[in-house]
Every structure is written in C-alpha cells, then in structure tokens.
Design an enzyme around this catalytic site. Structure first.
Site, short mmCIF file in Angstrom:
data_model
loop_
_atom_site.label_atom_id
_atom_site.label_comp_id
_atom_site.label_asym_id
_atom_site.label_seq_id
_atom_site.Cartn_x
_atom_site.Cartn_y
_atom_site.Cartn_z
N LYS A 1 47.18 34.14 37.42
CA LYS A 1 45.81 34.42 37.84
C LYS A 1 44.88 34.28 36.64
O LYS A 1 45.12 34.86 35.58
CB LYS A 1 45.71 35.84 38.40
CG LYS A 1 44.30 36.21 38.85
CD LYS A 1 44.28 37.55 39.57
CE LYS A 1 44.06 38.73 38.69
NZ LYS A 1 42.72 38.82 38.08
N ASP B 1 40.43 33.74 40.13
CA ASP B 1 39.87 34.99 40.65
C ASP B 1 38.43 35.16 40.17
O ASP B 1 38.16 35.86 39.19
CB ASP B 1 40.79 36.13 40.14
CG ASP B 1 40.31 37.52 40.50
OD1 ASP B 1 39.49 37.66 41.42
OD2 ASP B 1 40.79 38.48 39.85
N LYS C 1 35.80 35.77 42.52
CA LYS C 1 35.11 36.66 43.48
C LYS C 1 33.69 36.23 43.78
O LYS C 1 32.72 36.94 43.48
CB LYS C 1 35.12 38.11 42.98
CG LYS C 1 36.50 38.69 42.73
CD LYS C 1 36.42 40.17 42.37
CE LYS C 1 37.76 40.79 42.10
NZ LYS C 1 38.39 40.38 40.82
N ASP D 1 27.42 34.96 47.13
CA ASP D 1 26.07 34.39 47.00
C ASP D 1 25.65 33.87 48.37
O ASP D 1 26.36 34.08 49.34
CB ASP D 1 26.10 33.27 45.93
CG ASP D 1 24.75 33.10 45.24
OD1 ASP D 1 23.70 33.16 45.93
OD2 ASP D 1 24.73 32.88 44.02
N THR E 1 38.76 48.09 44.24
CA THR E 1 39.58 49.31 44.12
C THR E 1 38.91 50.34 43.21
O THR E 1 39.27 51.50 43.20
CB THR E 1 41.01 49.00 43.61
OG1 THR E 1 40.91 48.02 42.58
CG2 THR E 1 41.88 48.47 44.72
N ARG F 1 48.95 44.02 32.96
CA ARG F 1 49.38 44.64 31.71
C ARG F 1 50.85 45.05 31.64
O ARG F 1 51.42 45.04 30.54
CB ARG F 1 48.47 45.85 31.41
CG ARG F 1 47.08 45.40 31.00
CD ARG F 1 46.05 46.48 31.15
NE ARG F 1 45.79 46.76 32.55
CZ ARG F 1 44.82 47.59 32.98
NH1 ARG F 1 44.06 48.21 32.09
NH2 ARG F 1 44.64 47.78 34.26
#
Ligand code: C5P
Length: 238
Positions: A32, A59, A61, A64, A122, A214
C-alpha cells in the site's frame, strides 16, 4: 492474490522504501502506497514497485466533485495500480464517476483497478461524528449505510475495521471486499489504533484483505514477521 496481506509502505521517500524492500527480494508482495510516499515521489514510486512485480493499493482517498474524481481516477488507472479508494461521503454520483474514470483509464486488455470506499475514518468517534459532522446516528449504522451506498454505486468494497465485517457482509453480501487495517499480533504495540485484531481473528471475521503497517515495517526482522502474520492470516500452522 485472492485474500492478500497488504503491507503499508508508510515511508517518507523511495530510498527508505527500497531499503525496507531489499530483504523481500524475490517475494511478490501486495503493498500500500499512501499520501506521504506518493506526494513525495509521484508516479515513479509506482513504476518502481510494478517493475519489482508487486501488486499495489494506492491509498489516496479521493473526495471531490464527480468530474474531478473522474479525471483523477482516469490518471490513476493509467498507472496500472490494482486498488484505489475514495471517501463514501463524496456521495453516490462521485463514486459512480470514480468507477467510470477507472474504466476510461484502463488500457484495452487490462483489468480496471478495484475501487473501495472509506465509510468513516477509524479516527472518527461516534461523538465527533455527531458533534462535528452533524450525523445523528449510531456509528455502525452509518458504516453499513455508507457501505450499501458504495455497493449501489458499483464500487467493489470498503475499508473498515474487521469487527465491522460480519454486519457489512450480512447487509451488503459477502462478494463485497472488506479491506481491514488495525491488525496486530498478540503483544505488539498498538500505536494509535483504537481497536485491533490479530490476522487470524480478521480471517475468522471474514475480511477479504488485511493491511499491516508498523507491526511489519518496524519489526526487528520484517521478513520473518511478514511470513508469520501471513501464515496466521492464511490459517497455515507454522
Ligand atoms: O501501522 P498500522 O498497521 O497501524 O498501519 C495501518 C495502515 O492502514 C496505515 O497506512 C493507515 O493509514 C491505514 N489505515 C488505517 N485505518 C483506516 C484507513 C487506513 O489504519 N481506516
């Protein structure tokens, strides 16, 4: 890759990305690329990853007006990525435009990139949603309503928490992709993720793909941790 483990390459530049990937030489990964890396390096980072044979979730997002999202998606499809995303809050027409832009930008004989939507970030709590976004509903209801809107607009799935997958599948059907971050192994540092699950639990809950950052990128031995998490995700005993 049917149900991939997607590694989040949350690095500031191509040099650090290459350093991390050195250890994975020969492995065909699903990675990603997020805003930080893409805004720093642009399409060249995508070309590099494709040359290495990796599948790519870009990614960014998008959110518009439909015409702008259409044109942007046409460009992203031209990069040959496998998966892109939008905010469902952009609405039905914007999501239809995203799909049409991807179709228009996909070269003859190629498969159009899949497109998924973010329902609610999230990081957005129900309290913030009510007080700041003025949405007077239960958070899970909003996630399910936005997932339904996403499906009706012809997109392929949503980004969500694994814990939301069973209810999304029951309302929207299990052919719909559920791509789930917030994945940790027992004992891992959760960092800023509020609710985390293990790869094994994500599989049990029915996620179609997991995104791991991570836990792998900051591990002492990233390749070993990747193999361990992948085995647990795939239900293979090691
Ligand atoms: O390091 P960690 O495993 O928490 O990384 C998760 C990745 O998934 C990050 O790139 C983060 O931006 C992304 N993500 C997320 N939650 C979402 C959407 C994307 O954590 N709802």
């Amino acid at each position: 890759m049917q149900r991939p483990l997607i590694i989040a390459l949350d690095f500031p530049n191509l040099l650090d990305t290459k350093g991390f990937l050195k250890e994975f030489a020969g492995e065909k990964l699903f990675v990603k690329v997020g805003m930080e890396l893409f805004y720093q390096e642009g399409p060249s980072v995508i070309r590099f990853l494709k040359e290495q044979g990796h599948s790519i979730f870009l990614d960014l997002k998008l959110h518009d007006i439909p015409n702008t999202v259409y044109s942007a998606m046409k460009r992203l499809a031209g990069l040959g990525v496998d998966l892109v995303n939008v905010h469902a809050a952009g609405g039905y027409e914007m999501m239809v435009a995203a799909r049409e832009g991807l179709e228009a930008g996909t070269a003859m004989g190629q498969t159009r990139p899949k497109c998924i939507a973010v329902t609610q970030l999230t990081s957005t709590t129900e309290e913030v949603m009510r007080r700041e976004l003025l949405i007077e509903r239960n958070l899970l209801d909003v996630v399910v309503e936005y997932a339904t809107l996403t499906k009706n607009s012809g997109l392929d799935g949503v980004v969500c928490s694994s814990l939301e997958v069973p209810v999304i599948n029951s309302k929207v059907g299990n052919k719909f992709m559920t791509v789930t971050p917030g994945i940790r192994q027992p004992g891992d540092d959760v960092f800023d993720q509020a609710r985390v699950v293990t790869p094994e639990k994500a599989r049990e809950l029915g996620s179609t793909a997991i995104v791991v950052g991570r836990s792998i990128t900051r591990a002492n031995n990233p390749l070993h941790t990747y193999n361990q998490m992948k085995a647990s995700w795939e239900g293979v005993r090691v």
